[in-house]
Design an enzyme around this catalytic site. Structure first.
Site, mmCIF file in Angstrom:
data_model
loop_
_atom_site.group_PDB
_atom_site.id
_atom_site.type_symbol
_atom_site.label_atom_id
_atom_site.label_comp_id
_atom_site.label_asym_id
_atom_site.label_seq_id
_atom_site.Cartn_x
_atom_site.Cartn_y
_atom_site.Cartn_z
ATOM 1 N N HIS A 11 -15.014 1.024 -0.905
ATOM 2 C CA HIS A 11 -13.877 0.169 -0.526
ATOM 3 C C HIS A 11 -12.789 0.960 0.207
ATOM 4 C CE1 HIS A 11 -15.056 -3.039 -3.756
ATOM 5 N NE2 HIS A 11 -15.795 -3.104 -2.669
ATOM 6 N N ASN B 89 -12.969 2.543 -6.082
ATOM 7 C CA ASN B 89 -11.546 2.906 -6.083
ATOM 8 C C ASN B 89 -11.156 3.561 -4.773
ATOM 9 O OD1 ASN B 89 -11.668 1.993 -8.664
ATOM 10 N ND2 ASN B 89 -11.676 4.019 -9.621
ATOM 11 N N CYS C 255 -7.087 3.085 12.839
ATOM 12 C CA CYS C 255 -6.483 2.433 14.000
ATOM 13 C C CYS C 255 -7.292 1.179 14.342
ATOM 14 C CB CYS C 255 -6.443 3.385 15.196
ATOM 15 S SG CYS C 255 -5.753 2.594 16.661
ATOM 16 N N THR D 180 -15.517 -1.244 -14.468
ATOM 17 C CA THR D 180 -15.437 -2.267 -13.424
ATOM 18 C C THR D 180 -15.724 -3.634 -14.030
ATOM 19 O OG1 THR D 180 -16.304 -3.030 -11.283
ATOM 20 C CG2 THR D 180 -17.813 -1.720 -12.645
ATOM 21 N N TYR E 87 0.826 -1.211 0.000
ATOM 22 C CA TYR E 87 0.000 0.000 0.000
ATOM 23 C C TYR E 87 0.865 1.269 0.000
ATOM 24 C CZ TYR E 87 -4.256 -2.669 0.217
ATOM 25 O OH TYR E 87 -5.289 -3.520 -0.114
#
Ligand code: BJW
Length: 230
Positions: free
Chosen positions: A105, A88, A113, A173, A52
């Site tokens: 998403h 996205n 956290c 998509t 990421y």
């Protein structure tokens, strides 16, 4: 007229963000179970953070393309209700000027956290050593995204908007990931006209009333012009 638009990775492809499903079945070289599941994160948080982190730093270097800009233009000029839902995690719709984007998403430029639930802006790398500024915890932050097996965000709101839609459009998509892949059936069953805009045909194509084929940077501005002229 109520318009609901669902976007996927294809709308950001021409900005330089790769789509998910490569022909080798891997996702930028990773197995999906390793980087997009809670189990994968529990097994190897550093690898997931690295995956990421790379995507986050790349996102900061790219810009919205004509498809994002056209949808923002549509939002400014559409006389009815317009709901923009994106799968996205990039922020290209917002940077193009679209308001109130529903990120079902999650968002790459936010952290969450796992201890206190605080969601915070995040434009730098995360690691197991990162600190939660809300609760002071260490090794508690994760990307604010939705992995397989987790509940997507704002599903109640999304379903209500689709139930009231007159036109439902899915842009870029593949229709492989649920629940988003089921939105077209819901829209149809509630009486909406349905349109798919994609580079290729997808497994959901037979469910749509109308198909517009081609790269989003060309098809979306063209469609928006037609819609506003009609
Ligand atoms: C262009 C273009 C250009 C390219 N112009 N077009 C069996 C049946 C039904 C459901 C399931 C099942 N087994 C498991 C499930 C559930 C599972 C699922 O769907 N699995 C499938 C693999 C079958 N879903 C979930 O787990 C979801 N949660 C859920 O269901 O919760 C319910 C629940 C939970 C707990 C308890 C009880 C119930 C969560 C799904 C989360 C998805 N997360 C990801 C990662 C997000 C973070 C990140 O980005 O890293 O979301 S996976 C990934 O796929 C990402 C995307 O948003 C998502 C969709 O991908 P998308 O956007 O469609 O991209 P691609 O690459 O697939 O397609 C790109 C398209 O663009 C292609 O069609 C190209 O042709 C096109 N294109 N260039 C126009 N220039």
């Amino acid at each position: 007229m109520n318009l609901v638009i669902l976007t996927g990775a294809g709308i950001s492809a021409e900005s330089g963000i790769p789509v998910f499903r490569g022909s080798d079945g891997l996702w930028e070289g990773h197995r999906v179970e390793d980087v997009a599941t809670p189990d994968g994160f529990r097994r190897d948080a550093e690898t997931v953070h690295h995956f990421y982190n790379l995507r986050r730093s790349r996102l900061l270097e790219v810009t919205p393309n004509p498809a994002h800009l056209a949808l923002a233009h549509l939002a400014r000029h559409w006389p009815g209700r317009l709901t923009l839902i994106t799968q996205n995690i990039d922020d290209l719709h917002e940077r193009a000027g679209s308001p109130d984007v529903i990120h079902m998403h999650g968002e790459l430029l936010k952290s969450r956290c796992t201890h206190c639930g605080a969601v915070a802006p995040c434009t730098t790398d995360l690691s197991r050593a990162s600190l939660c500024h809300a609760c002071g915890g260490i090794d508690v932050l994760r990307p604010h995204v939705v992995w397989f097996g987790e509940m997507p965000f704002q599903l109640g709101l999304i379903e209500r908007e689709i139930q009231q839609a007159h036109l439902f459009a899915a842009i870029g998509t593949s229709g492989r990931v649920y629940p988003a892949a089921g939105f077209v059936s819901l829209a149809r069953s509630c009486g909406a006209r349905t349109l798919e805009i994609n580079l290729d045909s997808t497994r959901s194509s037979p469910d749509f009333d109308e198909i517009l084929s081609g790269p989003a940077s060309e098809t979306v501005p063209h469609w928006v012009r037609e819609l506003l002229d009609s």
